[in-house]
Design a protein around this motif. Structure first.
Motif, short mmCIF file in Angstrom:
data_model
loop_
_atom_site.label_atom_id
_atom_site.label_comp_id
_atom_site.label_asym_id
_atom_site.label_seq_id
_atom_site.Cartn_x
_atom_site.Cartn_y
_atom_site.Cartn_z
N LYS A 81 0.83 -1.21 0.00
CA LYS A 81 0.00 0.00 0.00
C LYS A 81 0.86 1.26 0.00
O LYS A 81 0.52 2.26 -0.64
N ILE A 115 2.11 1.85 -3.52
CA ILE A 115 1.04 2.39 -4.36
C ILE A 115 0.78 3.85 -4.04
O ILE A 115 0.58 4.69 -4.93
N GLN A 116 0.78 4.19 -2.76
CA GLN A 116 0.60 5.59 -2.35
C GLN A 116 1.69 6.46 -2.98
O GLN A 116 1.42 7.57 -3.47
N LYS A 126 1.00 6.96 -6.69
CA LYS A 126 -0.08 7.92 -6.88
C LYS A 126 0.43 9.36 -6.70
O LYS A 126 0.04 10.27 -7.45
N LYS A 177 -2.28 -4.24 -6.81
CA LYS A 177 -2.86 -2.97 -6.39
C LYS A 177 -2.68 -1.89 -7.45
O LYS A 177 -3.51 -0.98 -7.57
N GLU A 192 -5.52 -2.46 -9.81
CA GLU A 192 -6.77 -2.02 -9.20
C GLU A 192 -6.89 -0.49 -9.19
O GLU A 192 -7.99 0.06 -9.29
N ALA A 193 -5.76 0.19 -9.05
CA ALA A 193 -5.76 1.66 -9.01
C ALA A 193 -5.63 2.29 -10.39
O ALA A 193 -5.54 3.52 -10.51
N ASN A 194 -5.64 1.45 -11.44
CA ASN A 194 -5.50 1.93 -12.81
C ASN A 194 -4.20 2.72 -13.03
O ASN A 194 -4.16 3.70 -13.79
#
Length: 422
Positions: free
Chosen positions: A270, A273-274, A277, A323, A326-328
């Motif tokens: 996570k 992924i953060q 982003k 992930k 999932e978050a594109n």
């Protein structure tokens, strides 16, 4: 003692021969690393300074004083005094007087109470922690929580210490367990670690060659975002850094079950992924970072060592990929902007090497071939050995330390506190 150690080895070998399968052997890499590698990391000063600065940050220290009645400096000072004595003696008195150093008896007594336990209590905890399956050798040692043991019920103040290193560990990074369940813990603790890493960046990367951007909130539409914790740039590349103070649980450290390990590693996934982003927002021009066309390398820095080997490394890679989908997020970023996870300890040791050779030279080579999963410290030793050996031996913030703990007051030299395996 030799006979006992040989018996333990035989038990381990016999269990391996009877129960070990290829899958179980591979899964055991994770707990084996958690068990053995901490004893192979001898430099202690920077770790002590790291935890002193994190726990002495005002918002964090307020929680510590509220829960224990003892300040960060007092915790460290009593711990150092005990560890210094225990380098030469097998026992110590809980009635030792620290008032000449400004620490009242009730506060030093609180520290000793937190560090000690009667022998029968230790026996019960050892029995409770014992396992009789393939995890038997990885189980947690209750001495880590309370390293001092009272052997004589008629003199409970007389304490003995089988492993002196645990005293230093308990009165530095072990302060986490004094406050981790208190209300309002997460935000100040995470912010304190983030601030500490910023100090490491400032002390390591000279402004004439590098630019450091700290976190600054921004908006995407009506949504407020905090942004990446730190961005480090030079004339060749960018390093986007996310700081994470969470530690792996004791149960996961001793686990060979992928499901248990995966629950913890999911937290790191996570975090990655953060970070991606945040990079996406930066590339879109939403942040204060002045966009450039240089390569970007994402880096997650953890306060504690996670030792990602075997199953844990596999689960992290799988979790990040899942992930991202999932978050594109663009899956090609895993190749064009490959991420790294490193402990703060490793980053402290390796950052002078990065400062000398450059962000791009270090991380582009790190992510070539089969080296992507290597710990950055091992990678630096292998590929930049001359620079690493010349720059790694530094004591961060030593001048600041001496202002807090003058050398003529400390009961022993910090250099003598290096941990050693038995």
């Amino acid at each position: 003692m030799v006979r006992v150690l040989n018996m333990l080895r035989r038990v381990d070998n016999d269990m391996a021969g009877i129960h070990m399968t290829p899958d179980r052997a591979y899964n055991s890499l994770s707990p084996t690393g958690q068990l053995q590698l901490p004893w192979q990391r001898p430099r202690q000063f920077n770790a002590l300074m790291r935890y002193f600065k994190v726990f002495s940050e005002p918002d964090v220290e307020r929680l510590l004083v509220r829960e224990t009645g003892v300040s960060t400096k007092e915790w460290f000072f009593v711990g150092f005094g005990a560890a210094g004595l225990l380098q030469h003696e097998c026992g110590i008195s809980a009635h030792q007087d620290y008032r000449p150093f400004g620490i009242e008896l009730d506060r030093s007594k609180t520290v000793f109470d937190k560090l000690s336990q009667p022998f029968e209590e230790l026996r019960a905890k050892v029995n409770d922690a014992a396992r009789y399956d393939c995890t038997w050798m990885y189980t947690w040692n209750p001495l880590e929580a309370k390293p001092l043991v009272g052997l004589d019920p008629t003199h409970p103040e007389r304490l003995h210490c089988p492993i002196p290193y645990y005293v230093l560990k308990r009165t530095s990074q072990g302060l986490f367990y004094e406050i981790d369940q208190t209300e309002g813990f997460n935000n100040p603790f995470g912010a304190s670690f983030q601030g500490y890493l910023g100090e490491v960046l400032g002390a390591t990367f000279p402004s004439r060659q590098f630019t450091i951007y700290e976190e600054r909130e921004y908006k995407v539409g009506r949504h407020r975002k905090d942004g990446v914790d730190w961005i480090l740039t030079d004339d060749q590349a960018n390093l986007f850094i996310e700081c994470k103070a969470k530690r792996m649980t004791v149960g996961a450290k001793s686990a060979v079950d992928p499901a248990i390990i995966g629950q913890q590693v999911d937290y790191l996934a996570k975090a990655v992924i953060q970070l991606y982003k945040n990079i996406a927002d930066a590339l879109a021009g939403h942040t204060h970072w002045p966009r450039n066309d240089r390569p970007i390398f994402p880096l997650v820095v953890t306060l504690e060592d996670w030792y990602l080997f075997g199953t844990s490394a596999d689960l992290l890679a799988e979790g990040v990929r899942k992930k991202m989908a999932e978050a594109n997020l663009d899956l090609t970023w895993l190749y064009t902007m490959p991420y790294t996870v490193a402990s703060c300890k490793d980053f402290e040791d390796v950052s002078p090497t990065i400062a000398e050779v450059g962000i791009h030279a270090f991380f582009s080579l790190k992510h070539s071939g089969d080296q992507q999963r290597w710990m950055i410290q091992l990678f630096a030793k292998e590929h930049f050995n001359e620079v690493y050996r010349r720059t790694v031996h530094r004591d961060l913030f030593k001048e600041e330390w001496v202002r807090v703990f003058p050398e003529n007051v400390l009961p022993f030299r910090l250099k003598s506190t290096e941990s050693r395996s038995s």
